[in-house]
Design an enzyme around this catalytic site. Structure first.
Site, PDB file in Angstrom:
ATOM      1  N   GLU A  25     -10.107  -2.715 -17.033  1.00 34.02           N
ATOM      2  CA  GLU A  25     -11.580  -1.417 -16.975  1.00 34.02           C
ATOM      3  C   GLU A  25     -11.388  -1.118 -18.468  1.00 34.02           C
ATOM      4  O   GLU A  25     -10.696   0.245 -18.513  1.00 34.02           O
ATOM      5  CB  GLU A  25     -11.656  -0.611 -15.521  1.00 34.02           C
ATOM      6  CG  GLU A  25     -11.363  -1.605 -14.412  1.00 34.02           C
ATOM      7  CD  GLU A  25     -12.143  -0.363 -13.245  1.00 34.02           C
ATOM      8  OE1 GLU A  25     -11.981   0.248 -13.177  1.00 34.02           O
ATOM      9  OE2 GLU A  25     -12.092  -1.524 -11.905  1.00 34.02           O
ATOM     10  N   ARG A  64      -4.871  -5.020 -12.977  1.00 35.30           N
ATOM     11  CA  ARG A  64      -5.728  -3.973 -12.734  1.00 35.30           C
ATOM     12  C   ARG A  64      -4.760  -3.523 -12.146  1.00 35.30           C
ATOM     13  O   ARG A  64      -4.562  -2.242 -12.405  1.00 35.30           O
ATOM     14  CB  ARG A  64      -6.630  -4.888 -10.718  1.00 35.30           C
ATOM     15  CG  ARG A  64      -7.070  -3.299 -10.344  1.00 35.30           C
ATOM     16  CD  ARG A  64      -7.782  -4.047  -8.993  1.00 35.30           C
ATOM     17  NE  ARG A  64      -8.350  -3.151  -8.339  1.00 35.30           N
ATOM     18  CZ  ARG A  64      -9.222  -2.100  -8.537  1.00 35.30           C
ATOM     19  NH1 ARG A  64     -10.277  -2.478  -9.427  1.00 35.30           N
ATOM     20  NH2 ARG A  64      -9.749  -1.449  -7.530  1.00 35.30           N
ATOM     21  N   HIS A 117     -14.208   5.115 -15.027  1.00 36.73           N
ATOM     22  CA  HIS A 117     -14.241   3.671 -14.506  1.00 36.73           C
ATOM     23  C   HIS A 117     -14.884   2.452 -14.732  1.00 36.73           C
ATOM     24  O   HIS A 117     -16.131   2.884 -15.024  1.00 36.73           O
ATOM     25  CB  HIS A 117     -13.577   3.154 -12.880  1.00 36.73           C
ATOM     26  CG  HIS A 117     -12.952   3.985 -11.901  1.00 36.73           C
ATOM     27  ND1 HIS A 117     -11.588   3.660 -11.918  1.00 36.73           N
ATOM     28  CD2 HIS A 117     -12.528   4.892 -11.953  1.00 36.73           C
ATOM     29  CE1 HIS A 117     -10.728   3.651 -11.411  1.00 36.73           C
ATOM     30  NE2 HIS A 117     -11.016   5.396 -11.078  1.00 36.73           N
ATOM     31  N   TYR A 165      -9.301   7.061   0.711  1.00 38.16           N
ATOM     32  CA  TYR A 165      -9.271   6.277  -0.887  1.00 38.16           C
ATOM     33  C   TYR A 165      -8.671   6.911  -1.183  1.00 38.16           C
ATOM     34  O   TYR A 165      -7.282   5.714  -2.186  1.00 38.16           O
ATOM     35  CB  TYR A 165     -11.052   6.625  -1.264  1.00 38.16           C
ATOM     36  CG  TYR A 165     -11.878   6.616  -0.937  1.00 38.16           C
ATOM     37  CD1 TYR A 165     -11.853   4.390  -1.159  1.00 38.16           C
ATOM     38  CD2 TYR A 165     -12.804   6.187  -0.173  1.00 38.16           C
ATOM     39  CE1 TYR A 165     -13.319   3.984  -0.933  1.00 38.16           C
ATOM     40  CE2 TYR A 165     -13.583   5.634   0.362  1.00 38.16           C
ATOM     41  CZ  TYR A 165     -14.077   4.601  -0.398  1.00 38.16           C
ATOM     42  OH  TYR A 165     -15.119   3.544   0.114  1.00 38.16           O
ATOM     43  N   ALA A 166      -7.679   8.068  -0.964  1.00 40.58           N
ATOM     44  CA  ALA A 166      -6.314   8.522  -2.114  1.00 40.58           C
ATOM     45  C   ALA A 166      -6.689   8.546  -3.257  1.00 40.58           C
ATOM     46  O   ALA A 166      -5.547   7.585  -3.628  1.00 40.58           O
ATOM     47  CB  ALA A 166      -5.241   7.720  -1.173  1.00 40.58           C
ATOM     48  N   THR A 167      -7.284   8.720  -4.104  1.00 44.29           N
ATOM     49  CA  THR A 167      -7.646   8.243  -5.138  1.00 44.29           C
ATOM     50  C   THR A 167      -7.088   9.974  -6.885  1.00 44.29           C
ATOM     51  O   THR A 167      -6.215   9.850  -6.273  1.00 44.29           O
ATOM     52  CB  THR A 167      -9.432   8.701  -5.877  1.00 44.29           C
ATOM     53  OG1 THR A 167      -9.750  10.096  -5.463  1.00 44.29           O
ATOM     54  CG2 THR A 167      -9.991   7.811  -5.018  1.00 44.29           C
ATOM     55  N   ARG A 169      -8.173  10.782  -9.135  1.00 42.37           N
ATOM     56  CA  ARG A 169      -8.431  12.083  -9.643  1.00 42.37           C
ATOM     57  C   ARG A 169      -8.373  13.015  -8.883  1.00 42.37           C
ATOM     58  O   ARG A 169      -8.174  14.572  -8.753  1.00 42.37           O
ATOM     59  CB  ARG A 169      -9.521  12.161  -9.476  1.00 42.37           C
ATOM     60  CG  ARG A 169     -10.710  10.764  -9.008  1.00 42.37           C
ATOM     61  CD  ARG A 169     -12.327  11.154  -8.752  1.00 42.37           C
ATOM     62  NE  ARG A 169     -12.637   9.875  -7.866  1.00 42.37           N
ATOM     63  CZ  ARG A 169     -12.872   8.833  -7.617  1.00 42.37           C
ATOM     64  NH1 ARG A 169     -12.152   7.965  -7.997  1.00 42.37           N
ATOM     65  NH2 ARG A 169     -13.168   8.017  -6.706  1.00 42.37           N
ATOM     66  N   GLU A 179     -17.999   5.837 -12.488  1.00 46.31           N
ATOM     67  CA  GLU A 179     -17.965   4.375 -12.299  1.00 46.31           C
ATOM     68  C   GLU A 179     -19.168   3.721 -13.796  1.00 46.31           C
ATOM     69  O   GLU A 179     -20.348   3.629 -13.249  1.00 46.31           O
ATOM     70  CB  GLU A 179     -18.044   3.913 -10.690  1.00 46.31           C
ATOM     71  CG  GLU A 179     -17.669   2.532 -10.228  1.00 46.31           C
ATOM     72  CD  GLU A 179     -16.206   2.504 -10.536  1.00 46.31           C
ATOM     73  OE1 GLU A 179     -16.127   1.374 -11.406  1.00 46.31           O
ATOM     74  OE2 GLU A 179     -15.456   3.015  -9.717  1.00 46.31           O
ATOM     75  N   TYR A 284     -12.490  -6.110  -5.706  1.00 45.99           N
ATOM     76  CA  TYR A 284     -12.726  -6.282  -3.755  1.00 45.99           C
ATOM     77  C   TYR A 284     -12.749  -7.532  -3.490  1.00 45.99           C
ATOM     78  O   TYR A 284     -12.771  -7.800  -2.129  1.00 45.99           O
ATOM     79  CB  TYR A 284     -14.298  -5.379  -3.739  1.00 45.99           C
ATOM     80  CG  TYR A 284     -14.170  -3.988  -4.383  1.00 45.99           C
ATOM     81  CD1 TYR A 284     -13.319  -2.894  -5.278  1.00 45.99           C
ATOM     82  CD2 TYR A 284     -15.160  -2.796  -4.276  1.00 45.99           C
ATOM     83  CE1 TYR A 284     -12.481  -1.862  -5.606  1.00 45.99           C
ATOM     84  CE2 TYR A 284     -15.193  -1.863  -4.336  1.00 45.99           C
ATOM     85  CZ  TYR A 284     -14.142  -0.935  -4.782  1.00 45.99           C
ATOM     86  OH  TYR A 284     -14.238   0.524  -5.729  1.00 45.99           O
TER      87      TYR A 284
END
EC number: 3.5.1.15
Length: 314
Positions: A25, A64, A117, A165-167, A169, A179, A284
């Site tokens: 990205e 990715r 992203h 999600y446990a991102t 950030r 995004e 996805y």
């Protein structure tokens, strides 16, 4: 508005800008690399702003991730995992990031992280909110949306009791997802990069104004709250057998949802109006996700100001 109704918030002194959480990205990758060489445009008085390449191995390979999705492993189990030889690269990297910018959930964590992203989905410049009670971030999003007007800048709320999600950030006290799309993987587009750059600029401008003592009165923003993930129709071999209908958005009962190669239309059966997002995101397919369904709602933030004023007065 009386002073008693103002919520005092700590000043935001440490800010990070993440690029390359997903190595293909490229808008965030290009911007962070540029700012590491010449960061004048992101520096603001009274705060440290650190541009940071989060997944350098994936960036080098323009993929990715190497072993697993870095943007899904910032949970207690992975962050506390014992480092052994065969630990996934992204889990080890998550622990390194948590050490530098965290620890997650602690007073020592960075105040704010912008995580940049791109998506192959036609989402324009979308802001991602993780906490519906985060007055500071909601106020920032209100400021960014007004600064970008009349250009649309939707807000996606990913707060959900079961979709965790446990991102990357989420290490910060105020996590901000940016995004921007549509942009193919492994490609950089000038217009998409410029849109991302403006969002970061206005976000940093807001932080500086807040730190300098500007008060922000109560505000309300429209958000799209994630409700569920929707997979493609599949056959007994788990193969996709229908594609997203070209007239997908938004969805009311009976509206077309998917289209088979035989021409059969699969309709939406829900009772209320919903708004799909991350539609047909290339990354996805492996997650068995055609899109996520959201509902439209309003969020209101309190009147806020920096508590640095009280500290100075005392």
């Amino acid at each position: 508005m009386t002073s008693s109704s103002v919520v005092d918030k700590p000043p935001v002194r440490r800010v990070a800008i993440f690029g390359g959480t997903h190595g293909n990205e490229l808008s965030g990758v290009f911007l962070v690399k540029h700012w590491q060489e010449n960061g004048a445009e992101i520096q603001r008085t009274g705060m440290e702003v650190k541009p940071f390449l989060t997944n350098p191995r994936a960036v080098k390979k323009c993929t990715r991730y190497i072993d697993c999705d870095l943007n899904r492993v910032f949970d207690p189990d992975n962050l506390g995992r014992t480092v052994v030889e065969d630990i996934p690269y992204e889990v080890r990297r998550a622990q390194e990031i948590n050490h530098i910018f965290g620890p997650k959930g602690s007073d020592d964590a960075y105040d704010l992280i912008f995580d940049l992203h791109n998506t192959t989905s036609n989402m324009g410049g979308t802001l991602i909110l993780e906490n519906s009670r985060d007055d500071f971030t909601i106020q920032m999003f209100h400021y960014i949306k007004n600064a970008l007007a009349p250009e649309c800048c939707p807000v996606l709320l990913i707060e959900h009791p079961s979709l965790k999600y446990a991102t990357t950030r989420s290490v910060a006290k105020h996590p901000v997802g940016v995004e921007v799309g549509p942009q193919p993987q492994g490609v950089v587009r000038a217009d998409i990069l410029d849109k991302m750059r403006k969002i970061v600029k206005y976000g940093l401008d807001f932080v500086q104004l807040f730190n300098e003592g500007k008060e922000f009165p109560p505000c309300t923003i429209e958000v799209f709250k994630i409700m569920e993930k929707v997979d493609y129709p599949r056959n007994k071999n788990d193969e996709v057998i229908a594609i997203i209908h070209p007239k997908l958005q938004p969805l009311n009962k009976g509206d077309p949802l998917f289209l088979t190669l035989d021409g059969e239309v699969i309709a939406y059966k829900g009772d209320c109006t919903v708004y799909p997002t991350f539609i047909n995101e290339a990354a996805y397919y492996e997650k068995k996700q055609a899109f996520v369904i959201t509902v439209k709602m309003k969020l209101t933030a309190n009147h806020i100001r920096s508590s640095v004023l009280e500290q100075n007065a005392s």
